[in-house]
Design an enzyme around this catalytic site. Sequence first.
Site, short mmCIF file in Angstrom:
data_model
loop_
_atom_site.label_atom_id
_atom_site.label_comp_id
_atom_site.label_asym_id
_atom_site.label_seq_id
_atom_site.Cartn_x
_atom_site.Cartn_y
_atom_site.Cartn_z
N CYS A 179 -2.68 -2.07 13.32
CA CYS A 179 -1.46 -1.25 13.29
C CYS A 179 -1.60 -0.01 14.14
CB CYS A 179 -1.16 -0.80 11.86
SG CYS A 179 -0.71 -2.12 10.75
N ALA B 182 0.83 -1.20 0.00
CA ALA B 182 0.00 0.00 0.00
C ALA B 182 0.87 1.26 0.00
CB ALA B 182 -0.93 0.00 1.21
N HIS C 290 4.67 -7.38 8.30
CA HIS C 290 4.63 -7.65 9.74
C HIS C 290 3.71 -8.85 9.96
CE1 HIS C 290 5.40 -3.10 10.70
NE2 HIS C 290 6.52 -3.77 10.85
N HIS D 5 12.76 6.29 7.99
CA HIS D 5 11.74 7.21 8.52
C HIS D 5 11.15 6.72 9.83
CE1 HIS D 5 9.03 4.34 6.47
NE2 HIS D 5 8.00 4.91 7.07
N GLU E 9 10.38 -4.54 15.40
CA GLU E 9 9.20 -3.79 14.94
C GLU E 9 8.10 -3.77 15.99
OE1 GLU E 9 8.80 -2.38 11.50
OE2 GLU E 9 10.96 -2.57 11.49
N1 LIG Z 1 2.00 -1.37 11.05
C1 LIG Z 1 1.76 -0.60 9.88
C2 LIG Z 1 2.94 0.19 9.52
C3 LIG Z 1 2.79 0.93 8.22
C4 LIG Z 1 4.01 1.76 7.91
N2 LIG Z 1 3.81 2.53 6.69
C5 LIG Z 1 4.61 3.55 6.38
O1 LIG Z 1 5.51 3.91 7.09
C6 LIG Z 1 4.34 4.25 5.05
C7 LIG Z 1 4.75 5.70 5.04
C8 LIG Z 1 4.78 6.28 3.65
O2 LIG Z 1 5.05 5.54 2.69
O3 LIG Z 1 4.52 7.50 3.51
C9 LIG Z 1 5.23 0.86 7.76
O4 LIG Z 1 5.45 0.31 6.67
O5 LIG Z 1 5.95 0.66 8.75
#
Ligand SMILES: NCCC[C@H](NC(=O)CCC(=O)O)C(=O)O
Length: 447
Positions: A371, A27, A250, A137, A174
Amino acid sequence: MIAYEANFDGLVGPTHNYAGLSYGNVASTSNERLVSNPKLAARQGLAKMKALHDLGFKQGVLAPHERPDVAALRRVGFSGSDAEVLRQAGEQAPALLAACSSASAMWTANAATVSPSADTADRRVHFTAANLNNKFHRSIEHPTTSRILAAMFADERHFAHHQALPAQMHFGDEGAANHTRFCRDYGEAGVEFFVFGQAAFDPRYPRPTRFPARQTLEASQAVARLHGLDPAGVVFAQQAPETIDQGVFHNDVIAVGNREVLFHHQRAFLDQERVLAELGDKLARLGGRFQAIEVPEAEVTVEEAVRSYLFNSQLLSRADGRMIIVVPEECKANERVWRYLQRLSQSGGPIDQVLVFDLKQSMQNGGGPACLRLRVALNDAELAAVNPRVLMSDELFATLNDWVDRHYRDRLSAADLADPLLVEECRVALDELTRILGLGSVYPFQL
Ligand SMILES: NCCC[C@H](NC(=O)CCC(=O)O)C(=O)O
């Protein structure tokens, strides 16, 4: 003593945006550059919290982080005033600016791993902030997460906080997204189930070939040691590597547990039969009756599970002992998944009610109902020791919606992240929020 499972949901931050930052999270990468709506995102999250609070569940709020993270940008060489740092980063390294602007702390299942006092050697609730080392990030979240958790769970007689594990891929952690707990009742000793994607020091374990395995066995073992868990009440299992390659980044994208029930996909774990047997044996030794509800590939494929987030659901125990499954609207949009949920809730099994929420703003970044929440099992005395200002109530719900309405934009694109007004807006908002939630000073701009 009575015990509860409290859910602490991440309040979506004012910079919620789509930057395609999470390789392996389908996604996130497929919605890169979509224009986001932070105000709607925060309202959708709050609506879920309020609905569960209204149903009688213990519900709390975890505050968002200061973003853009100007300090992180300075650390990698941008300088001058804050506005200057943002301008330079926007021009020279827009991907870095986006990474330092993500509102990803909203997915609080990744904030920490939590062990309730009934499982730990010193009978305190233990928290280990997750280093989230696999994605830049997210790797910048844990210092602020630790300060916020300490401000919410401050009483050292009840709560113990551990710093994040070494920030290196061998200890990639995580948090609770790869951790589930089985028990007869929340206040009794349980079986803690740690699911990892790879063993970093041992090449004999298989690995995914396409997407990264974010959680290591070594990290899970370290958390179990830090929390003082009895090995008789711990199970480690490897996630099936081929599902990671299909976007199951995850474990909570393919399995969810509550009390004695594990709801999972046929292809969730390596050596699945052995894993289920070990969970059953260990829970039986604690007087519990483990029940696995396995969804066959023939009914819901892994791909459909990833798209609908069927398993990124919350299983909540009602007072009568039966369970509600909380799913995102995307489950309703997939006919086969929706049919499966109808059958499940009418099967006479432990899950007999389906609750659907519109969490589209978060879902588009790969974050579903599970999440968005950090589970903390607490007994009466521990619940009384939690900072009461972070617990959901009619007043807090109204206050936070009003706060969101006054401070959040309803449109954010990549170009807006360099806007010097954005960082100012965020700081004003967060300063007010720390007063609303009684957190004290937790953000870099306040320290
Ligand atoms: N538990 C769900 C975590 C979702 C998170 N998405 C993000 O960080 C997407 C941020 C972005 O693409 O702008 C991740 O992948 O860790």
